[in-house]
Design a protein around this motif. Structure first.
Motif: not given
Length: 253
Positions: A6-16, A205-208
């Motif tokens: 499970i991915y819990l590192d969205c402060n590093a990057t988010t998926p597109l 950081k915002i799904y871009g």
């Protein structure tokens, strides 16, 4: 077959986001023109797409489209803000104020400037991660040209009092820069109400897409000058030369 964790590192990057990808794809293949080539249809299409994205970003922070300069990400935007101000205003002073808990994309340019003879004050934070405004006031000097304080911390998530810091900067005619990479799209940001002069942004950081960012540069009251760090071609009002990556800009928008 092993399952991915499970991915819990969205402060590093988010998926597109798939909707973002769908919007970007035509600008890789069909609408592939250079937005600076404005003598034919392909260039016009790319230019229109960049203009639209610029308007969207500007509206999101209550700026004007002309005040949005595209970069390769927030790291470049931070470097352009800090080094650009230092080079443009060194005749007025060589003192910069920042915070000890800033991202390395701010701390490293400041350290670089120290090697060139600038003085940098690194403010501590309280136990809650917030700077003390009295300490900020005390650190001000006649030769202070820039204060750089991040909007939202990338590790502990605390929000600095941008409006109050902006008020202090305006009262003392000091340029205020904020690294808002972790804040854009998550909390309200208003460069006018908060008296922010420079703001660093990024898309991933915002799904871009990765590899695209922007810097807001105030044009009025006051008009902020930046010495470009990349020369050649005069793109982006001469502040950041280089052919714009239309697909990524569209994705950011």
């Amino acid at each position: 077959m092993l399952k991915r964790p499970i991915y819990l590192d969205c402060n590093a990057t988010t998926p597109l986001d798939e909707r973002v990808l769908k919007t970007m794809l035509p600008y890789f293949t069909e609408h592939f023109g250079n937005p600076a080539s404005i003598t034919h249809q392909y260039g016009w299409e790319a230019e229109a797409a960049v203009k639209k994205a610029r308007e969207i970003l500007a509206t999101s922070i209550n700026a004007t489209p002309e005040e949005i300069i595209f970069t390769s990400g927030a790291t470049e935007a931070n470097n352009l803000a800090i080094k650009g101000v230092a080079e443009a205003y060194f005749d007025k002073g060589k003192h910069i104020i920042t915070v000890a808990t800033e991202h390395n994309a701010v701390l490293d340019p400041c350290a670089y400037l120290q090697n060139l003879g600038f003085e940098v004050t690194y403010l501590p934070v309280n136990t809650d991660g917030i700077i003390d405004l009295t300490s900020l006031q005390t650190a001000l000097r006649e030769d202070t040209i820039l204060i750089s304080v991040m909007a939202a911390n990338n590790e502990i998530g605390v929000l600095q009092p941008l409006a109050k810091i902006g008020e202090i900067c305006k009262e003392n005619s000091i340029i205020f820069h904020t690294d808002a990479a972790q804040a854009i799209g998550k909390i309200p940001l208003d460069v006018q109400e908060m008296n922010i002069d420079l703001m660093s942004l990024t898309a991933h950081k915002i799904y871009g897409p990765k590899g695209i960012g922007a810097i807001y540069v105030r044009r009025r009251h006051p008009r902020v000058k930046l010495a470009p760090q990349i020369h050649g071609g005069g793109h982006e009002r001469g502040m950041r030369s280089g052919t714009l990556c239309t697909p990524q800009i569209v994705g950011f928008g």
